[in-house]
Design a protein around this motif. Sequence first.
Motif, PDB file in Angstrom:
ATOM      1  N   THR A 174       0.851  -1.186   0.000  1.00 52.72           N
ATOM      2  CA  THR A 174       0.000   0.000   0.000  1.00 52.72           C
ATOM      3  C   THR A 174       0.885   1.234   0.000  1.00 52.72           C
ATOM      4  O   THR A 174       1.795   1.349   0.824  1.00 52.72           O
TER       5      THR A 174
ATOM      6  N   SER B 106       1.155   5.537  -0.145  1.00 57.35           N
ATOM      7  CA  SER B 106       0.445   6.779   0.119  1.00 57.35           C
ATOM      8  C   SER B 106       1.422   7.941   0.075  1.00 57.35           C
ATOM      9  O   SER B 106       2.635   7.777   0.247  1.00 57.35           O
TER      10      SER B 106
ATOM     11  N   VAL C  53      -3.889   7.536   0.101  1.00 60.96           N
ATOM     12  CA  VAL C  53      -3.478   6.297  -0.567  1.00 60.96           C
ATOM     13  C   VAL C  53      -3.574   6.473  -2.075  1.00 60.96           C
ATOM     14  O   VAL C  53      -4.611   6.898  -2.605  1.00 60.96           O
TER      15      VAL C  53
ATOM     16  N   LYS D 268      -2.916   0.308  -4.097  1.00 56.69           N
ATOM     17  CA  LYS D 268      -2.872  -0.924  -3.324  1.00 56.69           C
ATOM     18  C   LYS D 268      -2.569  -2.057  -4.293  1.00 56.69           C
ATOM     19  O   LYS D 268      -3.421  -2.438  -5.095  1.00 56.69           O
TER      20      LYS D 268
END
Length: 240
Positions: free
Chosen positions: A192, A194, A199, A202
């Motif tokens: 993930t 960010s 974010v 994923k």
Amino acid sequence: MPERIPHSPSFRRIRQRERNHLPYPRQRTRQFPWKIIFGLAIAAVFIYVVAINISGKVSTSPGPITQDPDVLFQDPLTSDNHAAGWPDGSSCNFESDGYHFAQDTGTCTLSSGNFGDATVSVTARWIDGPKAATYGLVFRGYCYIIRGDGRWKAYRCYYDSSEVRFRRSSAINRGEGAINVLKMKIKGARVTLSVNGKVVAKNRHVHLEDEGGVALYAYNGTYEGHNEVVYTDLVVKRLK
């Protein structure tokens, strides 16, 4: 003349005991509470030992000790610390405002520590360079980089670089002097990513090393011109 006995009940009890030769009831004397004090002392020693053990396991950071037990490593990157294992030379060097990275291409790698599933974050300030210049974070062989024009991409550092295209994100602060907080979370085969708390991706089924180190990255994009980035506040946290 016979002795007159007062009618007081207490007086009568006293005279009756004297006739029967009964001893007076003993008065209890107050004893110093040694048992209570000893118990409190033992409890204080126990609390002290527990506190020392916790503080010793909080962080392996060369920076200030944090109270978060999940922090595996942290470094403000504002002063050289040879125990941490950061290179310090012409390409990567420590200054009062952070860890400066000024070279055409490459990485500066933290040599003290391999980490498994964890979250890594760092603050990056792009000082200057060409628009195609990139900078970012490397963890367990996975590269997460951004550009000064607000684009990003992520890939396995030694395999997929040319196959992955840059994507634009409004969460990235653009231009010279821009500050961006990059974060990479790896759990098993899931990644993930960010930036500045938002974010951007994923990714699943990513084949990564079970454990790996942390590195900081910079590339001028064209091998022409100067690209300088300063990094601060690197934190590695254990996943629960």
